[in-house]
Each structure stands twice: as C-alpha cells, then as structure tokens.
Design a protein around this motif. Structure first.
Motif, short mmCIF file in Angstrom:
data_model
loop_
_atom_site.label_atom_id
_atom_site.label_comp_id
_atom_site.label_asym_id
_atom_site.label_seq_id
_atom_site.Cartn_x
_atom_site.Cartn_y
_atom_site.Cartn_z
N ARG A 135 -0.52 -1.10 -5.91
CA ARG A 135 0.21 -1.50 -6.53
C ARG A 135 1.48 -0.61 -6.76
N GLU A 136 0.91 0.89 -6.12
CA GLU A 136 2.17 1.89 -6.56
C GLU A 136 3.56 0.74 -5.14
N LEU A 137 2.82 0.71 -4.37
CA LEU A 137 4.46 0.11 -3.15
C LEU A 137 4.57 -1.03 -4.41
N ARG A 138 4.71 -2.08 -4.55
CA ARG A 138 4.89 -3.11 -5.26
C ARG A 138 5.90 -2.93 -6.53
N SER A 139 5.11 -1.86 -7.03
CA SER A 139 6.33 -1.15 -8.48
C SER A 139 7.73 -0.96 -8.25
N SER A 140 7.28 -0.61 -6.66
CA SER A 140 8.99 0.20 -6.69
C SER A 140 9.73 -0.92 -5.65
N TYR A 141 9.40 -1.74 -4.77
CA TYR A 141 10.16 -3.11 -3.97
C TYR A 141 9.10 -4.35 -4.61
N ILE A 150 6.60 -1.86 2.98
CA ILE A 150 6.54 -0.77 3.55
C ILE A 150 7.27 -0.11 4.51
N ARG A 151 8.00 -1.13 5.58
CA ARG A 151 9.35 -0.61 6.38
C ARG A 151 10.50 0.21 5.35
N ARG A 152 11.16 -0.31 4.06
CA ARG A 152 11.47 0.36 3.27
C ARG A 152 10.56 1.57 2.32
N SER A 153 9.20 1.86 2.57
CA SER A 153 9.07 3.08 1.82
C SER A 153 9.41 4.70 2.79
N LYS A 154 10.02 5.12 1.96
CA LYS A 154 10.56 6.31 1.93
C LYS A 154 8.56 7.32 2.06
N PRO A 156 5.62 8.47 2.54
CA PRO A 156 4.02 8.42 3.20
C PRO A 156 3.04 9.02 1.99
N SER A 157 2.56 9.43 0.97
CA SER A 157 1.96 8.68 0.28
C SER A 157 1.90 7.66 -0.40
N VAL A 158 2.66 6.75 0.00
CA VAL A 158 1.43 5.43 -0.20
C VAL A 158 1.52 4.32 0.62
N PHE A 159 2.63 4.51 1.85
CA PHE A 159 3.03 3.26 2.68
C PHE A 159 1.47 4.41 4.00
N ALA A 160 1.25 5.56 3.96
CA ALA A 160 0.15 6.10 5.08
C ALA A 160 -1.38 5.78 4.77
N VAL A 161 -1.00 5.70 2.72
CA VAL A 161 -2.22 5.68 2.59
C VAL A 161 -2.68 3.76 2.30
N LEU A 162 -1.59 3.43 2.37
CA LEU A 162 -1.83 1.40 2.10
C LEU A 162 -2.16 1.52 3.53
N CYS A 163 -1.28 1.79 5.21
CA CYS A 163 -1.64 1.01 5.83
C CYS A 163 -2.93 2.16 6.81
N GLU A 164 -3.70 3.15 6.49
CA GLU A 164 -5.11 3.48 6.23
C GLU A 164 -5.41 2.17 5.91
N ASP A 165 -5.12 2.37 5.06
CA ASP A 165 -6.51 1.10 3.74
C ASP A 165 -6.72 -0.42 4.62
N ALA A 166 -5.38 -0.32 4.82
CA ALA A 166 -5.23 -2.03 5.56
C ALA A 166 -6.43 -1.91 6.33
N ALA A 167 -5.98 -0.85 7.85
CA ALA A 167 -6.43 -0.87 9.20
C ALA A 167 -8.22 -0.54 8.88
N ALA A 168 -8.79 -0.06 7.29
CA ALA A 168 -10.15 0.21 6.81
C ALA A 168 -10.62 -0.70 6.89
N LEU A 169 -10.10 -1.98 6.00
CA LEU A 169 -10.46 -3.17 6.10
C LEU A 169 -11.11 -4.64 7.21
N ALA A 170 -9.31 -4.07 7.82
CA ALA A 170 -9.54 -4.57 8.54
C ALA A 170 -10.75 -4.32 10.05
N GLY A 171 -11.05 -2.98 9.90
CA GLY A 171 -12.26 -2.46 10.60
C GLY A 171 -13.72 -2.85 9.65
N LEU A 172 -13.82 -2.51 9.10
CA LEU A 172 -14.62 -3.05 8.58
C LEU A 172 -15.19 -4.20 7.95
N GLY A 173 -14.73 -5.48 8.47
CA GLY A 173 -14.10 -6.90 8.53
C GLY A 173 -14.86 -7.18 10.76
#
Length: 309
Positions: A135-141, A150-154, A156-173
C-alpha cells in the motif's frame, strides 16, 4: 513521511518477522523439518535486516555538515546493500546448505501438523506485512504496474521490505508444498528440496536488491519523466534559449540534486539573468519538492555543453 524513508513499513515488517522467526524455530525443533528450519533462518535474517534499515534511516536523517554538505541521505542505500548481502549469505546460502545436508543425511519428519499450523500462521502475518509495504508503494506510484513501481522506487525502506515479504510468501508456499509432500509420501527428500528452493528464491531476491541499491549508491539519476519535466520548465521560460546540460542525482529516497546549464538570451542584463535563475529554481522546486538542491549555471550562447543527463 520521512524524507529518507518510511519507518512505518519497516516497523510492521520487524514485528511480523520477529514473531514468525520464533514460531518457525520452535516448529523446526519440534518436527525436524529442514524447510521449516530454513524458513526460520529466513525470518531471522529478515528481522535483522529491518533493524539495519532502521539504523540506516536514523543515520541518513543526520543534518548536513562540513564533511557532508549534501547530508547523509545516501547512507540508507549502503545499509540496504548490506541487507541484500545478508539475504544472500545468511538466508540463501544457509538454506541451500541445509537442504543439501538433509539430502545426504535425511531425517524423518514428526508431528507434521505443527509445521502446517506454523506455516498457516506465518502466511497470515507475512501477508499483513506485505500489505503494508504494498500500500505504501502504490500510494507513491498508483498509475503503473507493481513491478515498474518497485523499479521506479528509490526508497529501500519500501521496495526492499516489499521484496523481502514477497520472497517470504514464496518461501512459505514452497515450504508448505514440500512439507505436505514429505508427509504424504514419507519422503524427507521433498523437505530438503524445499529448503534448497527457498534458498534459490532468497539468492535471486538478494541479487535483484543488490543491483538496485548499488545503482543508487553510485549516483543514480532521477527518472526520465522527472528530467523531461524539468527540461520543459526550463525551456518554457521565454528568457531561456536552450538547456543543453541537465544532470540529476538521488541524494536519498526523496532528495534529488539538480545541476543544469542554461543558455539565457543575450539581450538580458546581469540582474535579469540572476532573476531568471531564481525564478526557474523556485518553479522547479514547486513542481518537484523532491528536488531539494538546484544549481543553475548560465552559459554564453556559444558555450560548449556537456552531455545531457
């Protein structure tokens, strides 16, 4: 919102990952699951990473001084790069090693219900953390795809956390599927394969984050859209004949340095040239508040311009 990052996203991820890490390690010890142990390591690394990002935000917020006249905003990118390296070394590599070890020395899984319950709870908590970052990412873009955002965001407190969470969900799956297969077929090799799969996901995410943050550390320019809009502001002023050189660099997630050479019409006097520069600087900062430093250099009509940036 901080000019140097979004602490709310990090706090949400930190709280979620800490709770998940404790739960996963307990389940790994109870069941003997390799995939669950890898997930526990993953969540522990993510927890440490959020702590490092918070440290980065604090250090990036320090005011400018004589040694750092443009402030310390770029330091957040350094800590984000450290985060990427930790994901690679302590997350991906350890998970792959654990999976290979379990393939050569398999151990039967016990009390699979504990693993399933832990994974289910972890997915819920991780999804909530992902939602905050998304939601934080989409509020900006809001008008572009999530991948482009994600590529546009500068930040890292948003895009790095989002990528970590996405990787976590993939890993959990992956862990959920592999634990289920290991339990259904009484084959620990599936559990070990899940650990390797989780490690590969983490390595890929680490490579992506390291590339993004390295680009920012080394002085990435503002987006093409921002540069074109600034050039248009300059050229729309009737007192400006040309803007042959326009250089930008991110000093932080929402801090951009702009340096431009402008060809001001010859008939203007010195006072009018100074006023033109002041007017243009004010217009640029009003249109783009993220441009916090503006340097305009008037050049003679026959001046030699550098390569536009």
């Amino acid at each position: 919102m901080s000019a140097h990052g979004s602490p709310t996203v990090i706090y949400a991820a930190l709280a979620g990952n800490l709770a998940i890490a404790v739960t996963k390690f307990a389940a790994a010890l109870w069941t003997g699951s390799s995939a669950m142990l890898s997930e526990g390591v993953h969540s522990l690394v993510d927890t440490v990473n959020q702590g490092l990002l918070l440290l980065g935000l604090k250090r990036a917020a320090r005011p400018a001084d004589a040694r750092h006249p443009f402030g310390h905003g770029i330091e957040i990118y350094f800590w984000a790069f450290v985060v990427a390296m930790l994901i690679f070394a302590l997350g991906g590599a350890v998970s792959i090693y654990e999976g290979v070890h379990k393939l050569t020395d398999p151990e039967p899984m016990t009390d699979a219900w504990m693993a399933f319950a832990t994974l289910a709870v972890s997915i819920v908590i991780e999804a909530l953390s992902f939602r905050v970052a998304y939601r934080e990412l989409r509020s900006s873009y809001p008008d572009i795809s999530a991948w482009k955002a994600i590529r546009r965001s500068k930040d890292p407190s948003v895009f790095a956390v989002l990528c970590e969470d996405a990787a976590a969900l993939a890993g959990l799956g992956i862990a959920l599927v592999c634990v289920a297969l290991a339990y259904a077929f009484d084959a620990p090799a599936f559990d070990a394969a899940g650990s390797i799969g989780i490690g590969i996901v983490l390595v890929l995410v680490a490579i992506f984050l390291s590339r993004e943050t390295l680009s920012l550390i080394t002085g990435e320019a503002a987006s093409p859209e921002t540069r074109e809009e600034v050039r248009r502001i300059l050229l729309d002023d009737p007192r400006v004949a040309a803007a042959p050189e326009l250089l930008t660099m991110h000093l932080g997630p929402r801090e951009i340095l702009l340096a431009a050479s402008i060809d001001i019409r010859d008939e203007l006097g010195a006072a009018e040239v100074e006023q033109t520069a002041r007017d243009l600087g004010a217009r640029i900062e009003a249109a783009h508040p993220e441009i916090t430093r503006v340097f305009l250099r008037p050049i003679p009509r026959d001046g030699v311009a550098l390569t536009p940036g």
